[in-house]
Enzyme design. Structure first.
Site, PDB file in Angstrom:
ATOM      1  N   VAL A   3      55.721  40.271  65.431  1.00  0.00           N
ATOM      2  CA  VAL A   3      54.889  39.092  65.752  1.00  0.00           C
ATOM      3  C   VAL A   3      55.460  38.391  67.137  1.00  0.00           C
ATOM      4  O   VAL A   3      55.005  38.317  68.129  1.00  0.00           O
ATOM      5  CB  VAL A   3      55.086  38.007  64.723  1.00  0.00           C
ATOM      6  CG1 VAL A   3      54.398  36.714  65.275  1.00  0.00           C
ATOM      7  CG2 VAL A   3      54.325  38.432  63.367  1.00  0.00           C
ATOM      8  N   TYR A  17      77.422  37.760  50.626  1.00  0.00           N
ATOM      9  CA  TYR A  17      76.451  36.989  51.067  1.00  0.00           C
ATOM     10  C   TYR A  17      77.173  35.927  52.186  1.00  0.00           C
ATOM     11  O   TYR A  17      78.183  35.477  52.030  1.00  0.00           O
ATOM     12  CB  TYR A  17      76.083  35.911  49.838  1.00  0.00           C
ATOM     13  CG  TYR A  17      75.191  35.007  50.315  1.00  0.00           C
ATOM     14  CD1 TYR A  17      73.852  34.967  50.540  1.00  0.00           C
ATOM     15  CD2 TYR A  17      75.798  33.442  50.441  1.00  0.00           C
ATOM     16  CE1 TYR A  17      72.864  34.094  50.965  1.00  0.00           C
ATOM     17  CE2 TYR A  17      74.874  32.577  50.778  1.00  0.00           C
ATOM     18  CZ  TYR A  17      73.466  32.890  51.156  1.00  0.00           C
ATOM     19  OH  TYR A  17      72.631  31.731  51.460  1.00  0.00           O
ATOM     20  N   LYS A  30      65.506  50.427  51.636  1.00  0.00           N
ATOM     21  CA  LYS A  30      66.623  49.658  52.324  1.00  0.00           C
ATOM     22  C   LYS A  30      68.280  50.202  52.044  1.00  0.00           C
ATOM     23  O   LYS A  30      69.005  50.241  52.959  1.00  0.00           O
ATOM     24  CB  LYS A  30      66.890  48.121  51.995  1.00  0.00           C
ATOM     25  CG  LYS A  30      65.790  47.196  52.382  1.00  0.00           C
ATOM     26  CD  LYS A  30      65.789  45.942  52.144  1.00  0.00           C
ATOM     27  CE  LYS A  30      64.813  45.132  52.655  1.00  0.00           C
ATOM     28  NZ  LYS A  30      64.922  43.844  52.962  1.00  0.00           N
ATOM     29  N   LYS A  37      70.378  42.645  46.013  1.00  0.00           N
ATOM     30  CA  LYS A  37      68.975  42.933  46.954  1.00  0.00           C
ATOM     31  C   LYS A  37      68.236  44.004  46.587  1.00  0.00           C
ATOM     32  O   LYS A  37      68.888  45.166  46.173  1.00  0.00           O
ATOM     33  CB  LYS A  37      69.419  43.176  48.347  1.00  0.00           C
ATOM     34  CG  LYS A  37      69.914  41.797  49.209  1.00  0.00           C
ATOM     35  CD  LYS A  37      70.502  42.141  50.677  1.00  0.00           C
ATOM     36  CE  LYS A  37      69.215  42.037  51.568  1.00  0.00           C
ATOM     37  NZ  LYS A  37      69.782  42.216  52.982  1.00  0.00           N
ATOM     38  N   HIS A  59      62.227  32.192  54.854  1.00  0.00           N
ATOM     39  CA  HIS A  59      62.483  33.562  55.479  1.00  0.00           C
ATOM     40  C   HIS A  59      61.613  33.838  56.299  1.00  0.00           C
ATOM     41  O   HIS A  59      61.315  34.957  56.916  1.00  0.00           O
ATOM     42  CB  HIS A  59      62.476  34.558  54.569  1.00  0.00           C
ATOM     43  CG  HIS A  59      63.760  34.474  53.381  1.00  0.00           C
ATOM     44  ND1 HIS A  59      65.012  34.206  53.768  1.00  0.00           N
ATOM     45  CD2 HIS A  59      63.743  34.464  52.052  1.00  0.00           C
ATOM     46  CE1 HIS A  59      65.607  34.276  52.748  1.00  0.00           C
ATOM     47  NE2 HIS A  59      65.226  34.316  51.796  1.00  0.00           N
ATOM     48  N   ARG A  74      58.036  48.745  63.458  1.00  0.00           N
ATOM     49  CA  ARG A  74      56.318  48.107  64.108  1.00  0.00           C
ATOM     50  C   ARG A  74      56.613  47.302  65.237  1.00  0.00           C
ATOM     51  O   ARG A  74      58.031  46.927  65.549  1.00  0.00           O
ATOM     52  CB  ARG A  74      55.623  47.657  62.986  1.00  0.00           C
ATOM     53  CG  ARG A  74      56.311  46.450  62.415  1.00  0.00           C
ATOM     54  CD  ARG A  74      55.702  45.726  61.703  1.00  0.00           C
ATOM     55  NE  ARG A  74      56.592  44.789  60.476  1.00  0.00           N
ATOM     56  CZ  ARG A  74      57.316  43.657  60.795  1.00  0.00           C
ATOM     57  NH1 ARG A  74      57.066  43.215  62.273  1.00  0.00           N
ATOM     58  NH2 ARG A  74      57.959  43.047  59.895  1.00  0.00           N
TER      59      ARG A  74
HETATM   60  P1  ADP Z   1      63.117  41.118  53.638  1.00  0.00           P
HETATM   61  O1  ADP Z   1      62.941  42.306  53.886  1.00  0.00           O
HETATM   62  O2  ADP Z   1      63.029  40.750  51.988  1.00  0.00           O
HETATM   63  O3  ADP Z   1      62.621  39.987  54.526  1.00  0.00           O
HETATM   64  P2  ADP Z   1      66.055  41.170  54.623  1.00  0.00           P
HETATM   65  O4  ADP Z   1      66.937  41.984  54.139  1.00  0.00           O
HETATM   66  O5  ADP Z   1      65.389  41.026  56.067  1.00  0.00           O
HETATM   67  O6  ADP Z   1      64.798  41.099  53.417  1.00  0.00           O
HETATM   68  O7  ADP Z   1      66.517  39.650  54.432  1.00  0.00           O
HETATM   69  C1  ADP Z   1      65.672  38.474  54.537  1.00  0.00           C
HETATM   70  C2  ADP Z   1      66.512  37.110  54.633  1.00  0.00           C
HETATM   71  O8  ADP Z   1      67.575  36.756  53.571  1.00  0.00           O
HETATM   72  C3  ADP Z   1      67.412  37.205  55.868  1.00  0.00           C
HETATM   73  O9  ADP Z   1      66.888  36.970  57.191  1.00  0.00           O
HETATM   74  C4  ADP Z   1      68.499  36.229  55.554  1.00  0.00           C
HETATM   75  O10 ADP Z   1      68.177  35.029  55.975  1.00  0.00           O
HETATM   76  C5  ADP Z   1      68.736  36.521  54.044  1.00  0.00           C
HETATM   77  N1  ADP Z   1      69.849  37.365  53.819  1.00  0.00           N
HETATM   78  C6  ADP Z   1      69.545  38.807  53.625  1.00  0.00           C
HETATM   79  N2  ADP Z   1      70.715  39.437  53.584  1.00  0.00           N
HETATM   80  C7  ADP Z   1      71.701  38.308  53.699  1.00  0.00           C
HETATM   81  C8  ADP Z   1      73.150  38.219  53.382  1.00  0.00           C
HETATM   82  N3  ADP Z   1      73.926  39.562  53.223  1.00  0.00           N
HETATM   83  N4  ADP Z   1      73.740  37.183  53.477  1.00  0.00           N
HETATM   84  C9  ADP Z   1      73.119  36.043  53.612  1.00  0.00           C
HETATM   85  N5  ADP Z   1      71.850  36.087  53.668  1.00  0.00           N
HETATM   86  C10 ADP Z   1      71.159  37.203  53.881  1.00  0.00           C
END
Ligand code: ADP
Length: 447
Positions: free
Chosen positions: A294, A202, A116, A158, A235, A291
Site C-alpha cells: 500500500v 518479544y 513464516k 506465532k 497492526h 507484492r
Molecule cells: P502478520 O503477518 O500477522 O502481520 P508479522 O510477523 O508481520 O505478522 O507481525 C505483525 C506485528 O506484530 C508486527 O508489526 C509487530 O507489531 C508485532 N510483532 C511481530 N513479531 C514481534 C516480535 N518478535 N516482538 C514484538 N512484536 C512483534
C-alpha cells in the site's frame, strides 16, 4: 511488452495500476463486482468485466471468473495489486497454467514466504538477521518452555501461516506460556487450517522498518531503501515515511545490501518488501511480503521510480530499468492512509461522498478512486485514498503535509482525516520519536 493487462483489484490500487499501463501504452481490463459497477477503476479502464456479486469470495477472489475475463478480453497478463489474490500461490499456478503472465513473483516464492517458518529459515540461510527464537516449529508446551528458557521472557508464540496479527500470543512469564501456546495454536488452526507455531523473543519497543527490494528473476536485484511504518493501530499501518528518521546512511547501505543480495540469490522477480523490527540499532526480520505494498508511493517519491511499471516490465521479460548505482534517493516523503472510518473508534463509515476536493500543488500526490456522488460500498476495505507528500527534507515534508491536509475536503462520510492534522502537530512525530506502540498510546491519551 504486453498489449493488454487485466487488473484483478479495485479501489485506488486498481487505478494506480491502470495509470502505469496507460503510460506504457498497454490496454487495461477492469474487473468488478456488482457493487462496484460505478467505481472509478471501471470508468477509466479500456474494458470492464463484471465478475460476480458483492462478496469478495464470489468476485475479486473468484479465480475461474478472473481467468474467464482474460479469455473473453484477450488480456495476456494479470496484475493482482495488494490484498485479494496477490499472495496466493495457487492463483499464480492457475494463471500460468492458462498461458497467462502473473505480474509478480513465482508461485514458489509466494509459497515459501507465506509460510513464516520457511521464510525465516530461508532468510537466515541468506544472512538476513532474524529475531532470536525456536529453530522451526515448536510442537509441545514442554519444547516451548525449553526454547523460552533459552531466549528469555517475554516471548511471542506465532503462527507459521499467520497474517493480519492473528495466531500471535505474548507470554510475559513462564506461567503464561502454556496458555499462550495453546491459544495461538487453536487460533491458527481456526483461521488458517494450520496450527504450526514457532517462538520468538518479544521485542518491547521496536520500530517497524521495511526494505523495498526489486529483482529481475534472473539473479539481478536492488534495494530501494526503507520505509518507516511504526505508526500503527492494531497492526495496521496509518502513516508511513521514507527515509526513516532514525536510520543512518551506513545502516541503510548495510541492511539494504544484505536484502538485495538475498533477493538476487533467490532469483526473485518483481517487487518485494522485507519487513524488520528495529530495536537498539539492530534489525530483526519478521516477514517478507511478495507484492506491491500500500505504502509503495513514498519509496517512488524519494527513489524516483515507478514500481508498477517496473513490475510490468520484468513480468514481460524485459530487463530492469535501474541498477543500484543509478538509484539516488532524494528528500523525504510521507503517506497518510485515508480511511472511511469514524473517530475515535475507527468504526467503518460507508456512504455517499457529497463533496470531494483533492489537495494539489508541488510535491503532493493523491492516490484515490473516490469522486463526488460516489457511494462507498460496505463490503470491502475502508481505505479510500492515500495522500503522499514529498519535499527536500523531513520538516518541509511535514509542513507540506499539514498544508495539503488543510486543502482536502471529503463530505458526506466520516474519515480519518482529522487524525493526521493532529499527528503532524505532535512534538514526538515532529521529532520522529516513536515506536510501534506509540500511536495506540497516543490515541488512548487523546480519546
Ligand atoms: P502478520 O503477518 O500477522 O502481520 P508479522 O510477523 O508481520 O505478522 O507481525 C505483525 C506485528 O506484530 C508486527 O508489526 C509487530 O507489531 C508485532 N510483532 C511481530 N513479531 C514481534 C516480535 N518478535 N516482538 C514484538 N512484536 C512483534
Amino acid at each position: 511488452m504486453f498489449n493488454k493487462v487485466l487488473i484483478a483489484n479495485r479501489g485506488e490500487i486498481a487505478l494506480r495500476i491502470h495509470r502505469a499501463c496507460r503510460e506504457l501504452g498497454i490496454a487495461t481490463v477492469a474487473v468488478h463486482s456488482t457493487a462496484d459497477a460505478d467505481a472509478m477503476h471501471v470508468r477509466m479502464a479500456d474494458e470492464s468485466v463484471c465478475i460476480g456479486p458483492p462478496s469478495a469470495t464470489q468476485s475479486y477472489l473468484n479465480m475461474p471468473a478472473l481467468i474467464s475475463a482474460c479469455e473473453i478480453t484477450g488480456a495476456e497478463a494479470i496484475h493482482p495489486g495488494y490484498g485479494f489474490l496477490s499472495e496466493n500461490a495457487t492463483f499464480v499456478q492457475v494463471v500460468e497454467d492458462h498461458g497467462l503472465a502473473f505480474i509478480g513473483p513465482t508461485a514458489e516464492h509466494i509459497r515459501v514466504m507465506g509460510d513464516k517458518i520457511a521464510a525465516k529459515d530461508t532468510m537466515k540461510a541468506l544472512g538476513v538477521p532474524c529475531v532470536p527464537g525456536s529453530d522451526g516449529a515448536v510442537t509441545t508446551a514442554e519444547e516451548a518452555m525449553d526454547v523460552a528458557a533459552d531466549i528469555g521472557f517475554p516471548v511471542l508464540v506465532k503462527a507459521s501461516a499467520g497474517g493480519g496479527g492473528r495466531g500471535m500470543k505474548v507470554a510475559r512469564t513462564a506461567a503464561e506460556l502454556p496458555n499462550a501456546f495453546a491459544s495461538a495454536r487453536s487460533e491458527a488452526r481456526a483461521a488458517f487450517g494450520d496450527d504450526a507455531v514457532y517462538l520468538e523473543k518479544y521485542l518491547g519497543a521496536p520500530r517497524h522498518i521495511e526494505i523495498q527490494v526489486f529483482g529481475d528473476g534472473k539473479g539481478r536485484a536492488v534495494h530501494l531503501g526503507e520505509r518507516d511504518c511504526s505508526l500503527q493501530r492494531r497492526h495496521q499501518k496509518v502513516f508511513e515515511e521514507c527515509p526513516s528518521p532514525v536510520l543512518l546512511e551506513a545502516d541503510r547501505a548495510r541492511i539494504g545490501a544484505t536484502c538485495a543480495e538475498a533477493i538476487a540469490a533467490m532469483n526473485y522477480r518483481g517487487a518485494g518488501t522485507i519487513e524488520f523490527l528495529w530495536e537498539n540499532g539492530e534489525f530483526y526480520f519478521i516477514e517478507m511480503n511478495t507484492r506491491l505494498q500500500v505504502e509503495h508511493p513514498v519509496t517512488e517519491a524519494v527513489w524516483r521510480v515507478d514500481l508498477v511499471k517496473e513490475q510490468i516490465r520484468v513480468a514481460a521479460g524485459l530487463p530492469m530499468s535501474f541498477d543500484q548505482a543509478t538509484l539516488r534517493p532524494e528528500g523525504h516523503a510521507i503517506e497518510c492512509r485515508l480511511n472511511a472510518e469514524r473517530l475515535p473508534d475507527f468504526a467503518p463509515c460507508p456512504g455517499e461522498i457529497t463533496a470531494y476536493h483533492a489537495p494539489g500543488g508541488l510535491g503532493v500526490r493523491m492516490d484515490s478512486a473516490i469522486y463526488r456522488g460516489y457511494r462507498i460500498p460496505p463490503y470491502y476495505d475502508s481505505l479510500i485514498g492515500k495522500l503522499i507528500v514529498h519535499a527536500e527534507d523531513r520538516p518541509t515534508a511535514i509542513a507540506r503535509l499539514r498544508r495539503a491536509l488543510s486543502e482536502m475536503i471529503v463530505d458526506g462520510i466520516d474519515t480519518t482525516l482529522p487524525l493526521f492534522d493532529a499527528l503532524t502537530r505532535d512534538p514526538d512525530v515532529e521529532a520522529g520519536n516513536y515506536d510501534i506502540h506509540w500511536l495506540e498510546k497516543w490515541l488512548a491519551g487523546a480519546a
